[in-house]
Scaffold this active site. Structure first.
Site, PDB file in Angstrom:
ATOM      1  N   THR A  47       1.972  -6.967  -0.303  1.00  0.00           N
ATOM      2  CA  THR A  47       2.628  -5.915  -1.081  1.00  0.00           C
ATOM      3  C   THR A  47       4.120  -5.805  -0.755  1.00  0.00           C
ATOM      4  OG1 THR A  47       0.572  -4.660  -1.137  1.00  0.00           O
ATOM      5  CG2 THR A  47       2.580  -3.458  -1.645  1.00  0.00           C
ATOM      6  N   GLY A  84       4.142  -3.120  -5.501  1.00  0.00           N
ATOM      7  CA  GLY A  84       2.811  -2.538  -5.524  1.00  0.00           C
ATOM      8  C   GLY A  84       1.735  -3.557  -5.837  1.00  0.00           C
ATOM      9  N   PHE A 139       3.866  -1.251   3.234  1.00  0.00           N
ATOM     10  CA  PHE A 139       2.496  -0.720   3.344  1.00  0.00           C
ATOM     11  C   PHE A 139       1.584  -1.702   4.082  1.00  0.00           C
ATOM     12  CE2 PHE A 139       3.683   1.044  -1.075  1.00  0.00           C
ATOM     13  CZ  PHE A 139       4.404   2.083  -0.516  1.00  0.00           C
ATOM     14  N   THR A 147      -0.696  -2.798   6.956  1.00  0.00           N
ATOM     15  CA  THR A 147      -1.500  -2.311   8.071  1.00  0.00           C
ATOM     16  C   THR A 147      -1.368  -3.274   9.246  1.00  0.00           C
ATOM     17  OG1 THR A 147      -3.060  -1.274   6.535  1.00  0.00           O
ATOM     18  CG2 THR A 147      -3.816  -1.622   8.785  1.00  0.00           C
ATOM     19  N   GLU A 159     -11.840  -8.038  -0.011  1.00  0.00           N
ATOM     20  CA  GLU A 159     -11.094  -6.831   0.340  1.00  0.00           C
ATOM     21  C   GLU A 159     -11.575  -5.631  -0.482  1.00  0.00           C
ATOM     22  OE1 GLU A 159      -6.545  -4.984   0.477  1.00  0.00           O
ATOM     23  OE2 GLU A 159      -6.854  -7.061  -0.152  1.00  0.00           O
ATOM     24  N   GLY A 169     -15.904  26.045   3.378  1.00  0.00           N
ATOM     25  CA  GLY A 169     -15.016  27.169   3.151  1.00  0.00           C
ATOM     26  C   GLY A 169     -13.724  27.016   3.928  1.00  0.00           C
TER      27      GLY A 169
END
Length: 389
Positions: A128, A133, A158, A160, A243, A340
């Site tokens: 990327t 993108g 981006f 990892t 992937e 909640g």
């Protein structure tokens, strides 16, 4: 146990891996989430236990096991509530290492695959690009051959393990004028001159280091080319199926974890004189959520079995990621609601789980891109074929 896909040996592995994670990983998760850095020792422990070698040849220290050991590996890591830690592990083991195993020369496999399996080296996959993108074909990074070397220029984002990894598997244009037919795959040592990395600050996956990487006239030997020159796009597309399935499996596993946690909470939370799991509105919501997760899980298992049998499951794996990540986001959102105000508190797991899950419909190809790929296959009858071996 789902006896269609999992044997007794699989379940023994699941039990031992679950115990390993609780003992060796869980005590450190909060620290890693805070620092955004996973300590090096855990990679080595994963390597010592053979977890990085599940799917890889024995020749390099792996175990060459069927894909359902990988499924278990992925599922169990989603149950310790750190999507970032899980991503760091599977991005190393199934993104970077897959290319090294499939396209690397024998010399490259000995130098990089074997120590990756043992946990001595960490890899990252660099595809990327900023402003690119999901448009892999529009890649701008180049690797121009000069004599017996390539000169790499460009940037990736981006990524990892993009900051602390030892090597990078990099896609670059070797013949930019040919578009996606001029792309190649290289392996590059982190300490090569001209490489710099910047750590990115993320909404979720905070334990993993995600980086933007720049290549400024990076000079590498021609022997660092993996596979054939200008065949890189085909390799990338072929491995995308794995992937996407990985991200689909991650999604159904974290959704299942969210439901299990919510049910435990609901069985103890009292309101109006009874536990809240007795209220019909909530019970029926749980029924809907559990049904969606079970359907995605069984579909993902089916795709995994077909991939393990050597079928080219690009359509099904794309569907897996598209639907499973959507379902996971919806399920985790509703499970947070069951808690909640406590669901909004960081000391409860649903807040982090919600943030981590949100990357699912983005990473590895956005849902919008995946829908267009599926539409091309169904409406336009487009056929995606495996890269030539």
């Amino acid at each position: 146990m789902n006896i269609t896909y999992f044997t007794e040996e699989h379940e023994l592995f699941r039990k031992s891996f679950r115990e390993f994670l609780q003992k060796e990983v869980v005590p450190h998760i909060e620290k890693w989430e805070q620092t955004g850095t996973i300590d090096r020792f855990i990679w080595e422990k994963f390597g010592e236990m053979g977890y990085f070698g599940l799917a890889y040849p024995e020749k390099y220290g792996g175990m060459d096991l069927d894909l359902f050991y990988t499924v278990i590996f992925l599922e169990e890591m989603q149950c310790i509530n750190s999507g970032g830690f899980a991503a760091a592990m599977w991005a190393h083991a199934y993104l970077a290492m897959t290319h090294v195993n499939k396209e690397g020369s024998e010399e490259i496999k000995q130098k990089y695959l074997a120590p990756s399996i043992s946990g001595q080296k960490i890899g990252c996959l660099c595809i990327t690009e900023p402003f690119g993108g999901s448009d892999v074909a529009g890649m701008k990074t180049t690797a121009i051959k000069k004599g017996d070397k390539y000169i790499v220029n460009g940037s990736k984002t981006f990524i990892t393990n993009g900051v602390f990894s030892d090597y990078l598997v990099v896609a670059a244009k070797t013949r930019p004028e040919l578009g996606n037919k001029g792309m190649s795959i290289f392996i590059i040592d982190r300490d090569t001159a001209g490489i710099s990395a910047t750590k990115l600050d993320k909404l979720g996956w905070r334990a993993s280091d995600t980086g933007e990487i720049a290549f400024d006239n990076v000079e590498i030997p021609a022997s660092n080319l993996m596979g054939e020159e200008n065949k890189g796009f085909g390799y990338i597309m072929q491995h995308f199926a794995l992937e996407r399935l990985i991200m689909g499996i991650n999604a159904h596993a974290r959704a299942e974890f969210a439901i299990e946690y919510a049910l435990d909470y609901m069985s103890e939370r009292m309101a109006f004189g009874q536990t809240i799991d007795k209220f019909q509105a909530l019970r029926h919501k749980v029924a809907d959520l559990a049904s969606q997760v079970e359907m995605s899980k069984v579909f993902n298992y089916n795709v995994a079995a077909r991939l393990d049998n050597g079928e080219y499951v690009v359509k099904e794996a794309t569907m897996s990621k598209l639907l499973s990540t959507k379902i996971a986001d919806e399920v985790i959102y509703e499970c947070l609601q069951f808690l909640g105000g406590y669901g909004y508190m960081e000391e409860y797991p649903l807040a982090r789980l919600l943030r981590d899950s949100r990357l699912g419909p983005i990473g590895g190809g956005t849902s919008e891109i995946l829908r267009e790929i599926i539409a091309k296959m169904i409406i336009d009858k487009k056929e995606y074929k495996p890269a030539a071996e």
